[in-house]
Write a protein that holds these residues in place. Structure first.
Motif, PDB file in Angstrom:
ATOM      1  N   ASN A 124       0.367  -1.494   0.045  1.00  0.00           N
ATOM      2  CA  ASN A 124       0.075   0.209  -0.471  1.00  0.00           C
ATOM      3  C   ASN A 124       1.028   1.794  -0.354  1.00  0.00           C
ATOM      4  N   SER A 125       0.330   2.263  -0.352  1.00  0.00           N
ATOM      5  CA  SER A 125       1.154   3.803  -0.390  1.00  0.00           C
ATOM      6  C   SER A 125       2.017   3.543  -1.363  1.00  0.00           C
ATOM      7  N   LEU A 126       2.045   3.036  -2.410  1.00  0.00           N
ATOM      8  CA  LEU A 126       3.579   2.624  -3.033  1.00  0.00           C
ATOM      9  C   LEU A 126       3.470   4.039  -3.347  1.00  0.00           C
ATOM     10  N   LYS A 127       5.801   3.872  -3.524  1.00  0.00           N
ATOM     11  CA  LYS A 127       6.241   5.200  -3.683  1.00  0.00           C
ATOM     12  C   LYS A 127       6.995   4.325  -4.769  1.00  0.00           C
ATOM     13  N   PRO A 128       7.498   5.834  -5.974  1.00  0.00           N
ATOM     14  CA  PRO A 128       8.258   5.426  -7.187  1.00  0.00           C
ATOM     15  C   PRO A 128      10.047   4.428  -6.539  1.00  0.00           C
ATOM     16  N   GLU A 129      10.189   5.124  -4.970  1.00  0.00           N
ATOM     17  CA  GLU A 129      11.459   4.278  -4.533  1.00  0.00           C
ATOM     18  C   GLU A 129      10.793   2.444  -4.799  1.00  0.00           C
ATOM     19  N   ASP A 130       9.683   2.668  -4.937  1.00  0.00           N
ATOM     20  CA  ASP A 130       9.347   0.328  -4.607  1.00  0.00           C
ATOM     21  C   ASP A 130       9.297   0.136  -5.672  1.00  0.00           C
ATOM     22  N   THR A 131       9.861   1.450  -6.918  1.00  0.00           N
ATOM     23  CA  THR A 131       9.778   0.396  -8.046  1.00  0.00           C
ATOM     24  C   THR A 131      10.920  -1.080  -8.481  1.00  0.00           C
ATOM     25  N   ALA A 132      10.484  -2.490  -8.486  1.00  0.00           N
ATOM     26  CA  ALA A 132      11.607  -3.306  -8.343  1.00  0.00           C
ATOM     27  C   ALA A 132      11.257  -4.216  -8.967  1.00  0.00           C
ATOM     28  N   VAL A 133      12.221  -5.318  -9.428  1.00  0.00           N
ATOM     29  CA  VAL A 133      11.659  -6.925  -9.439  1.00  0.00           C
ATOM     30  C   VAL A 133      11.476  -6.824  -8.283  1.00  0.00           C
ATOM     31  N   TYR A 134      10.671  -7.593  -8.395  1.00  0.00           N
ATOM     32  CA  TYR A 134       9.777  -8.784  -6.673  1.00  0.00           C
ATOM     33  C   TYR A 134      10.310 -10.246  -7.165  1.00  0.00           C
ATOM     34  N   PHE A 135      11.150 -10.763  -5.916  1.00  0.00           N
ATOM     35  CA  PHE A 135      11.641 -11.398  -5.848  1.00  0.00           C
ATOM     36  C   PHE A 135      10.688 -13.033  -4.686  1.00  0.00           C
ATOM     37  N   CYS A 136      10.676 -13.979  -5.374  1.00  0.00           N
ATOM     38  CA  CYS A 136       9.532 -14.884  -4.082  1.00  0.00           C
ATOM     39  C   CYS A 136      10.929 -15.522  -3.690  1.00  0.00           C
ATOM     40  N   ASN A 137      11.212 -15.549  -1.757  1.00  0.00           N
ATOM     41  CA  ASN A 137      12.324 -17.265  -1.704  1.00  0.00           C
ATOM     42  C   ASN A 137      11.455 -17.875  -0.643  1.00  0.00           C
ATOM     43  N   ALA A 138      11.952 -19.146  -0.921  1.00  0.00           N
ATOM     44  CA  ALA A 138      10.934 -19.979   0.079  1.00  0.00           C
ATOM     45  C   ALA A 138      12.564 -21.102   0.582  1.00  0.00           C
ATOM     46  N   ARG A 139      12.278 -21.521   2.022  1.00  0.00           N
ATOM     47  CA  ARG A 139      13.510 -22.411   2.326  1.00  0.00           C
ATOM     48  C   ARG A 139      12.106 -23.365   2.228  1.00  0.00           C
ATOM     49  N   ILE A 140      12.497 -24.538   1.625  1.00  0.00           N
ATOM     50  CA  ILE A 140      11.628 -25.731   1.653  1.00  0.00           C
ATOM     51  C   ILE A 140      12.311 -27.566   1.703  1.00  0.00           C
ATOM     52  N   ALA A 141      11.706 -28.531   2.478  1.00  0.00           N
ATOM     53  CA  ALA A 141      12.229 -29.687   2.861  1.00  0.00           C
ATOM     54  C   ALA A 141      11.198 -30.245   1.851  1.00  0.00           C
ATOM     55  N   GLU A 142      12.163 -30.911   1.432  1.00  0.00           N
ATOM     56  CA  GLU A 142      10.756 -31.758  -0.164  1.00  0.00           C
ATOM     57  C   GLU A 142      10.244 -33.346   1.220  1.00  0.00           C
ATOM     58  N   VAL A 143      11.263 -33.636   1.550  1.00  0.00           N
ATOM     59  CA  VAL A 143      10.766 -34.590   1.981  1.00  0.00           C
ATOM     60  C   VAL A 143      10.621 -34.672   4.052  1.00  0.00           C
ATOM     61  N   LYS A 144      10.312 -35.368   5.186  1.00  0.00           N
ATOM     62  CA  LYS A 144      10.453 -35.272   6.671  1.00  0.00           C
ATOM     63  C   LYS A 144      11.565 -35.792   6.341  1.00  0.00           C
ATOM     64  N   GLY A 145      12.704 -34.604   7.542  1.00  0.00           N
ATOM     65  CA  GLY A 145      13.836 -34.820   7.995  1.00  0.00           C
ATOM     66  C   GLY A 145      14.864 -34.162   6.554  1.00  0.00           C
ATOM     67  N   ALA A 146      14.428 -34.046   5.591  1.00  0.00           N
ATOM     68  CA  ALA A 146      15.430 -33.247   4.705  1.00  0.00           C
ATOM     69  C   ALA A 146      15.886 -31.898   5.343  1.00  0.00           C
ATOM     70  N   PHE A 147      16.846 -32.136   4.319  1.00  0.00           N
ATOM     71  CA  PHE A 147      17.225 -30.549   4.688  1.00  0.00           C
ATOM     72  C   PHE A 147      16.799 -29.280   3.583  1.00  0.00           C
ATOM     73  N   ALA A 148      16.103 -28.268   4.483  1.00  0.00           N
ATOM     74  CA  ALA A 148      15.093 -27.496   3.933  1.00  0.00           C
ATOM     75  C   ALA A 148      16.274 -26.779   2.654  1.00  0.00           C
ATOM     76  N   TYR A 149      16.424 -26.287   0.952  1.00  0.00           N
ATOM     77  CA  TYR A 149      17.141 -25.933   0.389  1.00  0.00           C
ATOM     78  C   TYR A 149      16.215 -24.431  -0.205  1.00  0.00           C
ATOM     79  N   GLU A 150      17.271 -23.372  -0.599  1.00  0.00           N
ATOM     80  CA  GLU A 150      16.320 -22.290  -0.502  1.00  0.00           C
ATOM     81  C   GLU A 150      15.931 -22.229  -1.931  1.00  0.00           C
ATOM     82  N   TYR A 151      15.197 -22.157  -2.318  1.00  0.00           N
ATOM     83  CA  TYR A 151      14.473 -21.915  -4.521  1.00  0.00           C
ATOM     84  C   TYR A 151      14.092 -20.335  -4.790  1.00  0.00           C
ATOM     85  N   TRP A 152      14.093 -19.592  -5.485  1.00  0.00           N
ATOM     86  CA  TRP A 152      14.014 -18.366  -6.172  1.00  0.00           C
ATOM     87  C   TRP A 152      12.352 -18.313  -6.811  1.00  0.00           C
ATOM     88  N   GLY A 153      11.454 -17.687  -7.484  1.00  0.00           N
ATOM     89  CA  GLY A 153      10.622 -17.420  -7.728  1.00  0.00           C
ATOM     90  C   GLY A 153      11.620 -16.490  -9.074  1.00  0.00           C
TER      91      GLY A 153
END
Length: 119
Positions: A81-110
């Motif tokens: 909300n209340s967006l400003k010109p300085e908010d202009t950018a490419v926005y990326f999603c990042n998540a730490r996800i474990a694919e199976v129980k007990g596995a390391f949570a790897y980092e993924y990017w959109g």
């Protein structure tokens, strides 16, 4: 294979609002945290907002009071909300996800979504 797909970017006038979404799909056992980053031309990528699986949130000082991060199932949202010109950018999603129980949570990017705020 885990994928993160963002949507909701676009062009908006200063003072306007946008809502970004990032949906995680694929082999997902658990998501530890999901974040939003942004990168403006000629600048380093910076953390905008973060949310843990427990719901704790954190925001960059530049967006506090204007942006809100939330999550539901395997999707994270960024209400801007209340967006400003300085908010202009490419926005990326990042998540730490474990694919199976007990596995390391790897980092993924959109792939990123462009947000442009005109003055």
């Amino acid at each position: 294979q885990v994928q993160l797909v963002e949507s909701g970017g676009g062009l908006v006038q200063a003072g306007g609002s946008l809502r970004l979404s990032c949906a995680a799909s694929g082999n997902i056992f658990s998501i530890n945290a999901m974040d939003w980053y942004r990168q403006a031309p000629g600048k380093q990528r910076e953390l905008v907002a973060a949310i843990t699986s427990g719901g704790s949130t954190n925001y960059a000082d530049s967006v506090k009071g204007r942006f809100s991060i939330s999550n539901a199932k395997n999707t994270v949202y960024l209400q801007m909300n209340s967006l400003k010109p300085e908010d202009t950018a490419v926005y990326f999603c990042n998540a730490r996800i474990a694919e199976v129980k007990g596995a390391f949570a790897y980092e993924y990017w959109g792939q990123g979504t462009q947000v442009t705020v005109s003055s």
